[in-house]
Design a protein around this motif. Structure first.
Motif, mmCIF file in Angstrom:
data_model
loop_
_atom_site.group_PDB
_atom_site.id
_atom_site.type_symbol
_atom_site.label_atom_id
_atom_site.label_comp_id
_atom_site.label_asym_id
_atom_site.label_seq_id
_atom_site.Cartn_x
_atom_site.Cartn_y
_atom_site.Cartn_z
ATOM 1 N N ASP A 1 0.860 -1.181 0.000
ATOM 2 C CA ASP A 1 0.000 0.000 0.000
ATOM 3 C C ASP A 1 0.901 1.237 0.000
ATOM 4 O O ASP A 1 1.299 1.733 1.052
ATOM 5 N N VAL A 2 1.264 1.735 -1.173
ATOM 6 C CA VAL A 2 2.242 2.812 -1.326
ATOM 7 C C VAL A 2 1.638 4.164 -0.956
ATOM 8 O O VAL A 2 0.625 4.581 -1.517
ATOM 9 N N ALA A 3 2.260 4.845 -0.001
ATOM 10 C CA ALA A 3 1.843 6.194 0.382
ATOM 11 C C ALA A 3 2.663 7.227 -0.368
ATOM 12 O O ALA A 3 2.178 8.304 -0.699
ATOM 13 N N ASN A 4 3.925 6.890 -0.660
ATOM 14 C CA ASN A 4 4.835 7.831 -1.296
ATOM 15 C C ASN A 4 5.944 7.028 -1.972
ATOM 16 O O ASN A 4 6.284 5.941 -1.531
ATOM 17 N N TYR A 5 6.473 7.561 -3.058
ATOM 18 C CA TYR A 5 7.640 6.925 -3.672
ATOM 19 C C TYR A 5 8.502 7.990 -4.318
ATOM 20 O O TYR A 5 8.067 9.100 -4.576
ATOM 21 N N ARG A 52 25.689 -1.736 -13.300
ATOM 22 C CA ARG A 52 24.456 -2.483 -13.533
ATOM 23 C C ARG A 52 23.306 -1.493 -13.519
ATOM 24 O O ARG A 52 23.305 -0.558 -12.739
ATOM 25 N N LYS A 53 22.314 -1.713 -14.392
ATOM 26 C CA LYS A 53 21.146 -0.843 -14.440
ATOM 27 C C LYS A 53 19.873 -1.671 -14.324
ATOM 28 O O LYS A 53 19.560 -2.445 -15.217
ATOM 29 N N PRO A 54 19.140 -1.509 -13.214
ATOM 30 C CA PRO A 54 17.842 -2.176 -13.149
ATOM 31 C C PRO A 54 16.866 -1.455 -14.065
ATOM 32 O O PRO A 54 17.126 -0.345 -14.521
ATOM 33 N N ASP A 55 15.717 -2.058 -14.326
ATOM 34 C CA ASP A 55 14.704 -1.393 -15.140
ATOM 35 C C ASP A 55 14.006 -0.293 -14.360
ATOM 36 O O ASP A 55 13.602 0.716 -14.924
ATOM 37 N N GLN A 56 13.872 -0.480 -13.072
ATOM 38 C CA GLN A 56 13.217 0.511 -12.225
ATOM 39 C C GLN A 56 13.791 0.379 -10.824
ATOM 40 O O GLN A 56 14.008 -0.714 -10.333
ATOM 41 N N LEU A 57 14.060 1.524 -10.174
ATOM 42 C CA LEU A 57 14.537 1.543 -8.799
ATOM 43 C C LEU A 57 13.758 2.619 -8.073
ATOM 44 O O LEU A 57 13.800 3.788 -8.450
ATOM 45 N N LEU A 58 12.993 2.220 -7.061
ATOM 46 C CA LEU A 58 12.132 3.150 -6.339
ATOM 47 C C LEU A 58 12.415 3.098 -4.848
ATOM 48 O O LEU A 58 12.659 2.031 -4.298
ATOM 49 N N LYS A 59 12.347 4.252 -4.210
ATOM 50 C CA LYS A 59 12.374 4.335 -2.755
ATOM 51 C C LYS A 59 10.919 4.508 -2.348
ATOM 52 O O LYS A 59 10.292 5.509 -2.683
ATOM 53 N N ILE A 60 10.365 3.533 -1.639
ATOM 54 C CA ILE A 60 8.938 3.511 -1.320
ATOM 55 C C ILE A 60 8.729 3.658 0.180
ATOM 56 O O ILE A 60 9.453 3.054 0.977
ATOM 57 N N THR A 61 7.743 4.462 0.540
ATOM 58 C CA THR A 61 7.286 4.548 1.921
ATOM 59 C C THR A 61 5.848 4.074 1.932
ATOM 60 O O THR A 61 5.009 4.629 1.213
ATOM 61 N N ASN A 62 5.558 3.044 2.736
ATOM 62 C CA ASN A 62 4.186 2.562 2.794
ATOM 63 C C ASN A 62 3.394 3.366 3.828
ATOM 64 O O ASN A 62 3.943 4.225 4.520
ATOM 65 N N ARG A 63 2.132 3.103 3.925
ATOM 66 C CA ARG A 63 1.259 3.879 4.812
ATOM 67 C C ARG A 63 1.570 3.662 6.295
ATOM 68 O O ARG A 63 1.156 4.452 7.135
ATOM 69 N N GLN A 64 2.326 2.605 6.594
ATOM 70 C CA GLN A 64 2.740 2.383 7.982
ATOM 71 C C GLN A 64 4.022 3.152 8.323
ATOM 72 O O GLN A 64 4.492 3.120 9.446
ATOM 73 N N GLY A 65 4.600 3.823 7.332
ATOM 74 C CA GLY A 65 5.804 4.616 7.551
ATOM 75 C C GLY A 65 7.103 3.885 7.287
ATOM 76 O O GLY A 65 8.172 4.450 7.466
ATOM 77 N N ASP A 66 7.037 2.621 6.865
ATOM 78 C CA ASP A 66 8.248 1.866 6.542
ATOM 79 C C ASP A 66 8.765 2.315 5.178
ATOM 80 O O ASP A 66 7.998 2.469 4.235
ATOM 81 N N THR A 67 10.072 2.520 5.072
ATOM 82 C CA THR A 67 10.688 2.942 3.813
ATOM 83 C C THR A 67 11.650 1.855 3.349
ATOM 84 O O THR A 67 12.394 1.292 4.141
ATOM 85 N N PHE A 68 11.592 1.548 2.052
ATOM 86 C CA PHE A 68 12.462 0.517 1.505
ATOM 87 C C PHE A 68 12.687 0.763 0.024
ATOM 88 O O PHE A 68 12.026 1.594 -0.582
ATOM 89 N N LEU A 69 13.659 0.061 -0.535
ATOM 90 C CA LEU A 69 13.948 0.132 -1.957
ATOM 91 C C LEU A 69 13.287 -1.038 -2.670
ATOM 92 O O LEU A 69 13.286 -2.157 -2.168
ATOM 93 N N LEU A 70 12.733 -0.767 -3.826
ATOM 94 C CA LEU A 70 12.176 -1.815 -4.669
ATOM 95 C C LEU A 70 12.878 -1.743 -6.013
ATOM 96 O O LEU A 70 12.879 -0.714 -6.678
#
Length: 93
Positions: free
Chosen positions: A33-37, A50-68
């Motif tokens: 449940d993405v609140a911000n990216y 190396r180049k991924p196709d997409q690299l996102l820093k995501i913060t979910n609605r619980q406030g946890d932040t991680f890389l996808l």
């Protein structure tokens, strides 16, 4: 057309359209449940690039932040797990 050129053409088209579906795909497939990216520059370089196709820093609605990191391939590659480990090992974010 050789396979490498065809794969590069496919990759370019896919990346150009990826952003339009990324959030929906994250929420539906990964059930996040993405609140911000925030987009992160795709160049991950130390002594190896190396180049991924997409690299996102995501913060979910619980406030946890991680890389996808997303990487799509035309064929199933046996060594993809090793490549993904390389991405993680050289990550600088």
């Amino acid at each position: 057309m050789n396979n490498k050129k065809e794969a590069n053409r496919y990759d370019k088209i896919f990346k150009e359209n990826l952003e339009a579906v990324t959030l929906s795909m994250i929420e539906k497939v990964l059930r996040i449940d993405v609140a911000n990216y925030e987009k992160i520059p795709l160049d991950l370089q130390r002594t190896l690039e190396r180049k991924p196709d997409q690299l996102l820093k995501i913060t979910n609605r619980q406030g946890d932040t991680f890389l996808l990191q997303l990487k799509f391939q035309l064929v199933d590659e046996v060594r993809m797990v090793d490549r993904m480990f390389e991405y993680k090992a050289i990550e600088v974010v």
